[in-house]
Design an enzyme around this catalytic site. Structure first.
Site, short mmCIF file in Angstrom:
data_model
loop_
_atom_site.label_atom_id
_atom_site.label_comp_id
_atom_site.label_asym_id
_atom_site.label_seq_id
_atom_site.Cartn_x
_atom_site.Cartn_y
_atom_site.Cartn_z
N ASN A 11 0.64 -1.37 0.20
CA ASN A 11 0.35 0.10 0.15
C ASN A 11 1.57 0.72 -0.11
O ASN A 11 1.42 1.43 0.51
CB ASN A 11 -0.66 0.08 1.35
CG ASN A 11 -1.53 1.14 1.72
OD1 ASN A 11 -2.37 2.06 0.58
ND2 ASN A 11 -1.98 1.51 2.40
N TRP A 12 1.09 1.88 -1.15
CA TRP A 12 1.75 2.94 -0.88
C TRP A 12 1.63 4.50 -0.48
O TRP A 12 2.11 4.94 -0.12
CB TRP A 12 2.30 3.23 -2.59
CG TRP A 12 3.33 2.48 -3.37
CD1 TRP A 12 4.02 1.33 -2.71
CD2 TRP A 12 3.43 2.22 -4.98
NE1 TRP A 12 4.75 0.17 -3.85
CE2 TRP A 12 4.27 1.39 -4.99
CE3 TRP A 12 3.18 2.88 -6.05
CZ2 TRP A 12 5.06 0.65 -6.43
CZ3 TRP A 12 3.46 2.51 -6.81
CH2 TRP A 12 4.56 2.11 -7.27
N LYS A 13 0.47 4.12 -0.07
CA LYS A 13 -0.37 5.67 0.31
C LYS A 13 -0.50 6.74 -0.79
O LYS A 13 0.04 6.16 -2.32
CB LYS A 13 0.06 5.99 2.04
CG LYS A 13 -0.31 4.58 2.90
CD LYS A 13 0.03 5.17 4.16
CE LYS A 13 -0.61 3.25 4.83
NZ LYS A 13 -0.03 3.31 6.10
N HIS A 38 -9.42 1.56 4.62
CA HIS A 38 -7.99 2.51 5.75
C HIS A 38 -8.16 3.19 6.73
O HIS A 38 -9.19 4.22 6.67
CB HIS A 38 -6.85 2.15 4.16
CG HIS A 38 -5.94 2.35 5.34
ND1 HIS A 38 -5.04 3.00 5.69
CD2 HIS A 38 -4.75 1.74 4.91
CE1 HIS A 38 -3.79 3.36 6.35
NE2 HIS A 38 -4.17 1.64 6.40
N GLU A 94 -6.51 5.12 8.17
CA GLU A 94 -6.36 6.71 7.19
C GLU A 94 -7.45 7.40 6.85
O GLU A 94 -8.11 8.77 7.06
CB GLU A 94 -5.13 6.86 6.49
CG GLU A 94 -3.95 6.30 7.26
CD GLU A 94 -3.02 5.68 6.94
OE1 GLU A 94 -2.88 6.25 5.33
OE2 GLU A 94 -1.50 5.19 7.56
N GLU A 97 -6.17 -3.92 10.47
CA GLU A 97 -4.08 -3.35 11.17
C GLU A 97 -4.85 -2.82 12.17
O GLU A 97 -5.46 -1.54 12.00
CB GLU A 97 -4.83 -2.52 9.45
CG GLU A 97 -4.08 -2.53 8.04
CD GLU A 97 -3.49 -2.72 7.11
OE1 GLU A 97 -2.42 -2.00 6.72
OE2 GLU A 97 -4.24 -0.88 7.06
N GLY A 130 2.64 2.44 10.59
CA GLY A 130 3.64 3.37 10.19
C GLY A 130 4.97 3.67 11.77
O GLY A 130 4.83 4.49 11.63
N SER A 145 3.19 -2.30 10.40
CA SER A 145 4.75 -1.98 10.50
C SER A 145 5.22 -3.78 10.17
O SER A 145 5.96 -3.92 10.87
CB SER A 145 4.77 -1.67 11.96
OG SER A 145 5.14 -0.42 11.86
N GLY A 176 2.62 -1.07 4.29
CA GLY A 176 2.79 0.64 4.04
C GLY A 176 5.05 0.55 4.12
O GLY A 176 4.93 0.16 2.82
P1 PGA Z 1 2.63 0.61 7.74
O1 PGA Z 1 0.90 0.98 6.51
O2 PGA Z 1 3.37 -1.16 6.99
O3 PGA Z 1 3.73 1.40 7.62
O4 PGA Z 1 2.33 0.44 8.73
C1 PGA Z 1 0.60 -0.50 6.69
C2 PGA Z 1 -0.99 -0.04 6.28
O5 PGA Z 1 -1.72 1.07 6.32
O6 PGA Z 1 -1.58 -0.82 5.40
#
Ligand code: PGA
Length: 257
Positions: free
Chosen positions: A14-16, A101, A103, A173, A179, A219, A240
């Protein structure tokens, strides 16, 4: 086309909001060959890119990697400035989208009820929804994780038939692990994925709960991915930060072979 219903391992990046088109193309050219390794080992390998990168990434990787979106709207068209429909994604060969997600739930007011509409829109278009759930640190510390996640699942799956429900991929998640470098232990990941599988069993039946794919995210790194994937109810990872560099993306894959 939807992903196979089979419960095979799934590594999804997931590149965001990262990577310009030039950067995305560079990644795609370098990562393309990983698709063969994944296929030989019966692993689904993919990446969810920003909208603007999708056409180029898809054109470069073809069917060797799964290319997904990070969001979509639930209606076909209309006055929704800044939105993208499933039909638009499908036209350029994108068959999967992350939905809900944390976010987007936090910054864009995405509710599980809205996610439910998006899941239905994707399924109607024979696309795969990757439905995210997970609790905040506060909810976790209050010991309310399971109630919270159960509500997200029940609302997200509202009115889905068993046949449709099995086509959804769930990503658990915990927000406190996203993150932050503070990953959940493999025991927590397994406990929650198993718990979610049991919710599916209660909503549908044993068959559906055995068929549905559940990923862990938060993470996940090359050095811990194998631990998660060794758990019986964890079918894959949504990654991510560690999916942004090809070397690390490759290591994630090779470490789960
Ligand atoms: P992360 O993000 O691996 O950077 O913790 C995961 C995600 O938000 O899908």
């Amino acid at each position: 086309m939807l992903l196979d219903k089979m419960r095979k391992k799934f590594l999804l990046g997931n590149w965001k909001m990262n990577k310009t088109v030039a950067e995305a193309k560079e990644f795609a050219n370098e990562a393309k060959s990983l698709g063969d390794i994944a296929k030989k080992n019966n692993i689904d390998l993919g990446v969810c890119a920003p909208f603007i990168d999708l056409i180029d990434v898809k054109n470069i990787v073809g069917d060797s990697l799964i290319v997904g979106a990070q969001n979509c709207h639930y209606l076909e068209k209309g006055a929704f400035t800044g939105e993208i429909s499933c039909e638009m994604l499908k036209e350029i060969g994108i068959n999967l989208s992350i939905i809900g997600h944390s976010e987007r739930r936090e910054y864009d007011n995405e509710t599980s009820t809205k996610c439910n509409l998006k899941i239905k829109a994707l399924l109607k278009n024979e696309m795969t929804p990757v439905y995210c759930c997970g609790e905040s640190l506060k909810t976790y510390e209050e010991g309310k994780t399971k109630d919270f996640v159960k509500t997200q699942i029940v609302e997200g799956f509202k009115d889905l038939t068993k046949l449709d429900a099995e086509k959804v991929v769930i990503a658990y998640e915990p927000i406190w692990a996203i993150g932050t470098g503070k990953s959940a232990s493999k025991e927590i990941a397994e406990d929650m994925c198993k718990f979610i599988r049991n919710i599916i069993k209660d909503l549908y039946d044993e068959d559906a709960s055995n068929n549905i794919r559940i990923l862990y995210g938060g993470s996940v790194k090359p050095n811990n991915i194998a631990e998660y994937l060794s758990q019986p109810d964890v079918d894959g990872a949504l990654v991510g930060g560690a999916s942004l560099k090809v070397d690390s993306y490759k290591e994630l894959l090779t470490n789960l072979l």
